[in-house]
Design an enzyme around this catalytic site. Structure first.
Site, PDB file in Angstrom:
ATOM      1  N   ALA A 175      31.232  22.024  85.296  1.00  0.00           N
ATOM      2  CA  ALA A 175      30.537  21.969  86.584  1.00  0.00           C
ATOM      3  C   ALA A 175      31.501  21.796  87.748  1.00  0.00           C
ATOM      4  CB  ALA A 175      29.518  20.824  86.590  1.00  0.00           C
ATOM      5  N   ARG A 184      35.179  22.667  90.125  1.00  0.00           N
ATOM      6  CA  ARG A 184      35.640  23.834  90.877  1.00  0.00           C
ATOM      7  C   ARG A 184      36.260  24.887  89.970  1.00  0.00           C
ATOM      8  NH1 ARG A 184      37.260  19.651  94.380  1.00  0.00           N
ATOM      9  NH2 ARG A 184      39.325  19.651  93.428  1.00  0.00           N
ATOM     10  N   GLU A 243      30.871  18.328  80.136  1.00  0.00           N
ATOM     11  CA  GLU A 243      31.285  17.433  81.212  1.00  0.00           C
ATOM     12  C   GLU A 243      31.339  16.029  80.636  1.00  0.00           C
ATOM     13  OE1 GLU A 243      32.376  17.257  84.132  1.00  0.00           O
ATOM     14  OE2 GLU A 243      32.152  19.242  85.034  1.00  0.00           O
ATOM     15  N   GLY A 272      45.448  23.755  82.242  1.00  0.00           N
ATOM     16  CA  GLY A 272      46.161  23.912  83.507  1.00  0.00           C
ATOM     17  C   GLY A 272      46.136  22.635  84.317  1.00  0.00           C
ATOM     18  N   THR A 327      47.280  19.214  85.973  1.00  0.00           N
ATOM     19  CA  THR A 327      48.568  18.733  86.473  1.00  0.00           C
ATOM     20  C   THR A 327      48.512  17.219  86.670  1.00  0.00           C
ATOM     21  OG1 THR A 327      47.931  19.122  88.786  1.00  0.00           O
ATOM     22  CG2 THR A 327      49.042  20.920  87.621  1.00  0.00           C
ATOM     23  N   ASN A 329      50.639  26.204  86.457  1.00  0.00           N
ATOM     24  CA  ASN A 329      50.087  27.318  87.230  1.00  0.00           C
ATOM     25  C   ASN A 329      49.974  28.528  86.305  1.00  0.00           C
ATOM     26  OD1 ASN A 329      49.885  29.683  89.040  1.00  0.00           O
ATOM     27  ND2 ASN A 329      50.242  28.181  90.657  1.00  0.00           N
ATOM     28  N   HIS A 367      48.163  22.227  99.667  1.00  0.00           N
ATOM     29  CA  HIS A 367      46.935  22.320  98.899  1.00  0.00           C
ATOM     30  C   HIS A 367      45.775  21.672  99.655  1.00  0.00           C
ATOM     31  CE1 HIS A 367      49.650  23.279  95.550  1.00  0.00           C
ATOM     32  NE2 HIS A 367      48.595  23.803  94.959  1.00  0.00           N
ATOM     33  N   LYS A 415      43.069  17.474  96.397  1.00  0.00           N
ATOM     34  CA  LYS A 415      44.056  17.435  95.307  1.00  0.00           C
ATOM     35  C   LYS A 415      44.616  16.023  95.176  1.00  0.00           C
ATOM     36  CE  LYS A 415      48.102  19.838  93.437  1.00  0.00           C
ATOM     37  NZ  LYS A 415      47.462  20.015  92.116  1.00  0.00           N
ATOM     38  N   THR A 475      53.064  23.132  90.309  1.00  0.00           N
ATOM     39  CA  THR A 475      53.754  24.400  90.552  1.00  0.00           C
ATOM     40  C   THR A 475      55.060  24.172  91.294  1.00  0.00           C
ATOM     41  OG1 THR A 475      51.636  25.550  90.635  1.00  0.00           O
ATOM     42  CG2 THR A 475      53.535  26.683  91.595  1.00  0.00           C
TER      43      THR A 475
END
Length: 270
Positions: free
Chosen positions: A10, A12, A34, A98, A100, A124, A155, A159, A166
């Protein structure tokens, strides 16, 4: 057909992976989940992602969602990712993450998990950024220590970690090419009378604001000229498509820790 289960379905990134899984050939959405108590738990993952019903409900258990899947796809947060990776190991599923912001200890835990299941971990997953890593190393080797290196990343305001994963990947690529130790040579902030810049410094600065998806500029500044290399992401779909490509690649691979350079066949080239 590679069946995926999406963590943070759910969120982004999770919702975009759910949506694009309906378009990418060879991928099927088999599970979505979730954290327990999430308000969208029990909802159809496709409806939450804005693509209409897909017949997969958002679970509150990683293991339940993974039962019919081949690969876990995870873009959540470090604590959640570690729990999800443990669930993947228990159920024998491959991993693509992915996420971070991991600590050194977190990365060791993922490396240990990759001894049992194949795992693609990359800060990334865009094709452009991973090609850029090779270009940056070539530039750094050619210019050498006579050019100062500064990295600027920007960003969105939501964040949580800084600098971005990256930016750190780019800094590591440059540091390796120059024979430097990033742990010693990175400079993350300057304030006050800091003295002259040393030749070994690799500056890494972070901006946060608005809805910036992701921008990274590496500056090589010499006497009388400078070289700037910039990557701008305008949509999270870049990362979501990369994750789906990684899922297609990692399914059926032997246990081990991989990255997008492996997925894209870039290692050992150039």
């Amino acid at each position: 057909m590679v069946r995926i289960a999406v963590a943070g379905a759910a969120g982004r990134m999770g919702s975009r992976i759910v949506a694009l899984a309906q378009e990418v050939e060879g991928v099927a959405l088999a599970g979505a989940f979730e954290k327990a108590g999430h308000p969208r738990a029990g909802s159809d993952a496709g409806e939450v992602a804005g693509v209409g019903p897909v017949g997969v409900s958002i679970e509150e258990s990683a293991e339940n969602a993974l039962q019919g899947a081949d690969v876990l796809v995870d873009f959540t947060h470090p604590e959640g990712t570690l729990l999800n990776v443990e669930a993947a190991v228990r159920t024998g599923k491959a991993v693509v993450t992915g996420t971070t912001g991991f600590s050194a200890e977190d990365l060791q835990k993922i490396a240990r998990a990759a001894q049992s299941v194949p795992c693609v971990r990359a800060a990334n997953m865009s094709l452009g950024v991973n090609l850029l890593l090779k270009v940056l190393a070539d530039i750094a080797r050619a210019l050498g220590d006579d050019y100062d290196v500064e990295i600027l990343e920007a960003h969105h305001r939501m964040k949580k970690d800084a600098p971005s994963g990256t930016a750190l990947m780019m800094a590591e690529a440059v540091a390796r090419a120059l024979g430097r130790d990033l742990a010693q040579d990175a400079v993350y902030a300057r304030k006050g009378i800091v003295g002259e810049r040393t030749k070994k410094e690799i500056g890494i600065q972070a901006l946060r604001g608005g809805d910036i998806v992701g921008e990274h500029t590496v500056l090589f500044a010499g006497q009388g000229e400078r070289v700037e290399v910039t990557h701008r992401a305008s949509s999270r779909d870049t990362f979501a498509r990369g994750a789906l490509r990684a899922a297609l690649w990692v399914a059926g691979k032997p246990a081990g820790l991989y990255d997008m350079q492996d997925v894209l066949g870039l290692k050992g080239k150039g």
